[in-house]
Scaffold this motif. Structure first.
Motif, PDB file in Angstrom:
ATOM      1  N   LEU A  82       1.237  -1.362   0.199  1.00 42.62           N
ATOM      2  CA  LEU A  82      -0.036  -0.280   0.353  1.00 42.62           C
ATOM      3  C   LEU A  82       0.967   1.286   0.298  1.00 42.62           C
ATOM      4  CD1 LEU A  82      -2.672   1.484   0.743  1.00 42.62           C
ATOM      5  CD2 LEU A  82      -2.387   1.389   2.803  1.00 42.62           C
ATOM      6  N   LYS A  83       2.231   1.064   0.756  1.00 41.57           N
ATOM      7  CA  LYS A  83       2.567   2.294   0.273  1.00 41.57           C
ATOM      8  C   LYS A  83       3.611   3.118  -0.773  1.00 41.57           C
ATOM      9  CE  LYS A  83       6.804   4.015   3.449  1.00 41.57           C
ATOM     10  NZ  LYS A  83       7.971   4.156   4.097  1.00 41.57           N
ATOM     11  N   GLU A  84       3.787   1.389  -1.182  1.00 42.99           N
ATOM     12  CA  GLU A  84       4.602   1.352  -2.597  1.00 42.99           C
ATOM     13  C   GLU A  84       3.920   2.174  -3.485  1.00 42.99           C
ATOM     14  OE1 GLU A  84       8.318  -1.771  -2.285  1.00 42.99           O
ATOM     15  OE2 GLU A  84       6.176  -1.653  -3.320  1.00 42.99           O
ATOM     16  N   TYR A  85       1.834   2.186  -3.381  1.00 43.81           N
ATOM     17  CA  TYR A  85       0.886   2.064  -4.693  1.00 43.81           C
ATOM     18  C   TYR A  85       0.758   3.431  -3.865  1.00 43.81           C
ATOM     19  CZ  TYR A  85      -2.902   2.706  -6.821  1.00 43.81           C
ATOM     20  OH  TYR A  85      -4.015   2.848  -7.859  1.00 43.81           O
ATOM     21  N   LYS A 115       0.418  10.057   8.404  1.00 42.04           N
ATOM     22  CA  LYS A 115       0.852  10.313   9.894  1.00 42.04           C
ATOM     23  C   LYS A 115       0.226   9.591  10.136  1.00 42.04           C
ATOM     24  CE  LYS A 115       1.045  12.765  13.456  1.00 42.04           C
ATOM     25  NZ  LYS A 115       1.787  12.710  14.363  1.00 42.04           N
ATOM     26  N   TYR A 116      -1.651   8.357   9.665  1.00 41.03           N
ATOM     27  CA  TYR A 116      -1.929   8.077  10.370  1.00 41.03           C
ATOM     28  C   TYR A 116      -2.441   6.359   9.004  1.00 41.03           C
ATOM     29  CZ  TYR A 116      -3.367  11.973  12.820  1.00 41.03           C
ATOM     30  OH  TYR A 116      -3.413  13.146  13.845  1.00 41.03           O
ATOM     31  N   ILE A 117      -2.874   6.148   7.988  1.00 35.59           N
ATOM     32  CA  ILE A 117      -3.001   5.236   7.300  1.00 35.59           C
ATOM     33  C   ILE A 117      -1.970   4.369   7.237  1.00 35.59           C
ATOM     34  CG2 ILE A 117      -3.660   4.751   5.123  1.00 35.59           C
ATOM     35  CD1 ILE A 117      -5.001   7.324   5.459  1.00 35.59           C
ATOM     36  N   LEU A 118      -0.772   4.875   6.662  1.00 36.71           N
ATOM     37  CA  LEU A 118       0.487   4.509   6.425  1.00 36.71           C
ATOM     38  C   LEU A 118       1.787   3.290   7.087  1.00 36.71           C
ATOM     39  CD1 LEU A 118       1.618   6.442   2.873  1.00 36.71           C
ATOM     40  CD2 LEU A 118       0.766   4.258   2.998  1.00 36.71           C
ATOM     41  N   PRO A 119       1.468   4.333   8.258  1.00 39.48           N
ATOM     42  CA  PRO A 119       1.907   3.912   9.347  1.00 39.48           C
ATOM     43  C   PRO A 119       1.542   2.396   9.607  1.00 39.48           C
ATOM     44  CG  PRO A 119       2.421   5.896   9.952  1.00 39.48           C
ATOM     45  CD  PRO A 119       1.253   5.570   8.792  1.00 39.48           C
ATOM     46  N   LYS A 120       0.789   2.306   9.820  1.00 38.49           N
ATOM     47  CA  LYS A 120      -0.515   1.331  10.121  1.00 38.49           C
ATOM     48  C   LYS A 120      -0.641  -0.456   9.169  1.00 38.49           C
ATOM     49  CE  LYS A 120      -1.889   2.066  14.455  1.00 38.49           C
ATOM     50  NZ  LYS A 120      -0.944   1.250  16.056  1.00 38.49           N
ATOM     51  N   LEU A 121      -1.223   0.579   8.372  1.00 42.92           N
ATOM     52  CA  LEU A 121      -1.296  -0.530   7.009  1.00 42.92           C
ATOM     53  C   LEU A 121      -0.690  -0.755   5.570  1.00 42.92           C
ATOM     54  CD1 LEU A 121      -4.760   0.784   6.383  1.00 42.92           C
ATOM     55  CD2 LEU A 121      -3.898  -1.345   8.411  1.00 42.92           C
ATOM     56  N   GLY A 122       0.259   0.293   5.941  1.00 42.88           N
ATOM     57  CA  GLY A 122       1.591   0.744   4.867  1.00 42.88           C
ATOM     58  C   GLY A 122       2.546  -0.590   4.336  1.00 42.88           C
ATOM     59  N   SER A 123       2.619  -1.580   5.102  1.00 43.90           N
ATOM     60  CA  SER A 123       3.246  -3.097   4.758  1.00 43.90           C
ATOM     61  C   SER A 123       2.695  -3.835   3.844  1.00 43.90           C
ATOM     62  CB  SER A 123       3.938  -3.136   5.571  1.00 43.90           C
ATOM     63  OG  SER A 123       3.353  -3.595   6.974  1.00 43.90           O
ATOM     64  N   ILE A 124       1.461  -4.018   3.798  1.00 43.59           N
ATOM     65  CA  ILE A 124       0.270  -4.927   3.808  1.00 43.59           C
ATOM     66  C   ILE A 124       0.187  -4.309   2.248  1.00 43.59           C
ATOM     67  CG2 ILE A 124      -2.619  -5.924   3.489  1.00 43.59           C
ATOM     68  CD1 ILE A 124      -2.523  -4.437   6.604  1.00 43.59           C
ATOM     69  N   ASN A 125       0.436  -5.505   1.364  1.00 45.12           N
ATOM     70  CA  ASN A 125       0.291  -5.888  -0.204  1.00 45.12           C
ATOM     71  C   ASN A 125      -1.203  -4.781  -0.694  1.00 45.12           C
ATOM     72  OD1 ASN A 125       2.805  -6.759  -0.616  1.00 45.12           O
ATOM     73  ND2 ASN A 125       1.630  -8.739  -0.379  1.00 45.12           N
TER      74      ASN A 125
END
Length: 401
Positions: A82-85, A115-125
């Protein structure tokens, strides 16, 4: 399209769309699928592994996978996190925002992600997201933040996944039915308050003016809220007011700037800017209540250039202004409402007194009366009052035979 399955060695197998999957020793459910490479049967088949934490998640992943594989689009999916996209997506959003001159909206979106989304979900494909994953994140987030803050996180998530789905980067949109927590969770009535009734307004004004036994005000911002009620100012416009903008002799104030929040990466700053539209630059006549409120604020904020300020003579932030308003409401058993409701109430009271809608529109700084009509909310009490004064002719209606 032919799809081969790997037979499970586990005792309990599950089946979805003809694909078998089972639970492994690590607690995850796993399925292995082979599909032809880009629908070219002459090339070796490509191996895909799907994993999930629950049976429901696995079934949904398989259905999504099959939907795309049948269209031979499986190799077009985004193979990254998710972070990459999100970094790619935000870059495109920024280009569009700059061209349209709407950079503030982009900054809010970027702030929510970094601030909020990527720190929690960023590593999920990206292709591994399911409605359960996203809704669980929002439920957890909403338990710590306000409804409005939660909604500001829900919106960019829905936008990103909608764009990813439309561009065939994911097999389905897992955020399609994503939602924030309901109003009851926050102790807010489902029916939102758009303007205060006269009874609630009187109680609110009384609370704002209340003092301790020594004569000191209980609420430092009490008269600031009364000023909003009697001028229709926006919150940011009020907090940007300086004493040089007030003309007591002519009984009027000048609106020529506003405090606005700017979002950049994972921080928020407040700056003074010109009002949002050219119509927002305006002169507002002051009634007696507004003048009285200003006189109290003048006494309270001596030696400060700001009409509304802290004890240290600094201007007050947008969030502090709103949080202190809610604190006042909770302490006095008042309905919860935001500062903007005071602006709606100002418009409604004028409309009830027969002031023309175009005049109200100018006082509010609207560019069109169409916007102003959304600000006036006639109560049932007022409707009954008008009906009691009306002379009704032909109270019995006869139908022609």
């Amino acid at each position: 399209m032919a799809i081969n399955k790997i037979e499970s060695t586990q005792k309990k197998n599950y089946v979805e769309c003809g694909i078998k999957f089972n639970k492994k020793s690590n607690g995850y459910y796993k399925a292995i699928i082979y599909v032809p490479y880009k629908c070219d049967l002459t090339k070796p088949k490509k191996r895909y592994e799907l994993s999930a934490t629950t049976v429901l998640d696995m079934r949904e992943k398989i259905r999504n996978f099959m939907a795309l594989s049948n269209k031979c689009d499986i190799n077009l999916l985004f193979q990254g996190t998710l972070k990459e996209y999100a970094l790619i997506w935000l870059s495109k959003k920024k280009e569009i925002a700059v061209k349209k001159g709407k950079i503030a909206g982009y900054q809010r979106t970027e702030y929510s992600f970094t601030k909020y989304i990527l720190p929690k979900l960023g590593s999920i494909n990206l292709i591994d997201f399911t409605p359960i994953i996203l809704q669980s994140f929002i439920n957890e987030y909403g338990s710590h933040f306000s409804k409005s803050s939660t909604d500001k996180v829900v919106t960019p998530i829905k936008q990103l996944f909608a764009d990813a789905y439309e561009s065939n980067q994911i097999p389905s949109n897992p955020a399609l039915f994503l939602h924030g927590l309901n109003n009851q969770h926050y102790g807010i009535e489902t029916k939102q308050v758009f303007s205060l009734t006269k009874e609630v307004q009187e109680k609110f004004e009384s609370v704002c003016k209340s003092t301790f036994a020594n004569g000191h005000l209980k609420y430092r911002l009490g008269y600031a809220y009364i000023l909003l009620l009697n001028t229709g100012l926006r919150r940011g416009e009020l907090l940007a007011l300086q004493w040089k903008d007030i003309d007591f002799n002519k009984k009027q104030l000048y609106v020529n700037k506003a405090v606005v929040a700017q979002y950049e990466h994972n921080s928020v700053t407040e700056v003074l800017e010109k009002p949002k539209t050219k119509n927002s630059v305006r002169t507002i006549p002051l009634n007696n209540k507004a003048i009285d409120a200003l006189m109290h604020l003048k006494e309270l904020n001596k030696n400060s250039k700001w009409v509304v300020s802290t004890k240290n003579k600094q201007n007050i932030s947008l969030d502090v202004f709103s949080s202190l308003l809610q604190k006042l409401q909770r302490k006095n058993n008042l309905p919860l409402f935001g500062a903007h409701v005071l602006r709606h109430t100002f418009a409604t009271r004028l409309y009830e007194k027969g002031v023309r809608i175009d005049i109200i529109s100018k006082l509010l700084g609207h560019s069109s009366t169409r916007s102003t009509y959304r600000y006036v909310h006639t109560s049932n009490e007022v409707l009954h009052e008008y009906m009691s004064k009306a002379i009704l002719y032909n109270t019995e209606i006869e139908l022609d035979e």
